[in-house]
Design a protein around this motif. Structure first.
Motif: not given
Length: 135
Positions: A26-27, A119-122, A31-37, A111-112
């Motif tokens: 959902t939007p 998430e995979w991070l290198e 938005s919550d994901h981006m705010q976490y970042m 996420g959802a």
């Protein structure tokens, strides 16, 4: 201090917890994901560990020198590709263990349903100059 690059890989599959692909969030979840970042970066700025970071568009072009003066250009990454570099962050930390700790925390971005996406991070160290030997 040592600099590390954190590459955010979106594997094109549903997230590990909720089984919902990112393009179906959902939007508000996006938005919550981006705010976490943003919050993560702000916190690292306050400790002096944040250097830079950006989200990346899924569109891209591959370029390679061909020895003939004009590099071949190929569209990509492709939708059917399982891996997509979704973004990156550069950190400057005291140790490899601290870099691992931060990468693990960043992997827990929501996420959802607000659950961590795992998430995979290198994690890649920057090349450093070899120590200078003086006699």
């Amino acid at each position: 201090m040592a600099k590390y690059l954190l590459l955010k890989h979106y594997r094109g599959a549903p997230d590990a917890v909720n089984n919902i692909p990112m393009d179906q969030w959902t939007p508000e979840e996006i938005s919550d994901h981006m705010q976490y970042m943003r919050d993560f970066a702000t916190r690292l700025e306050s400790t002096g560990e944040y250097v830079d970071g950006q989200a990346l568009s899924p569109e891209g072009t591959f370029v390679r020198y061909d020895g003939e003066g004009r590099p071949p250009v190929t569209d990509g990454p492709f939708a059917e590709t399982k891996d997509l570099i979704a973004g990156w962050m550069v950190i400057d930390v005291d140790s490899y263990d601290r870099a691992l700790e931060l990468a693990g925390e960043l992997s827990a971005a929501p996420g959802a349903g607000g659950k961590p996406i795992h998430e995979w991070l290198e994690l890649r160290p920057f090349m450093a100059e070899p120590p200078t030997v003086t006699e």
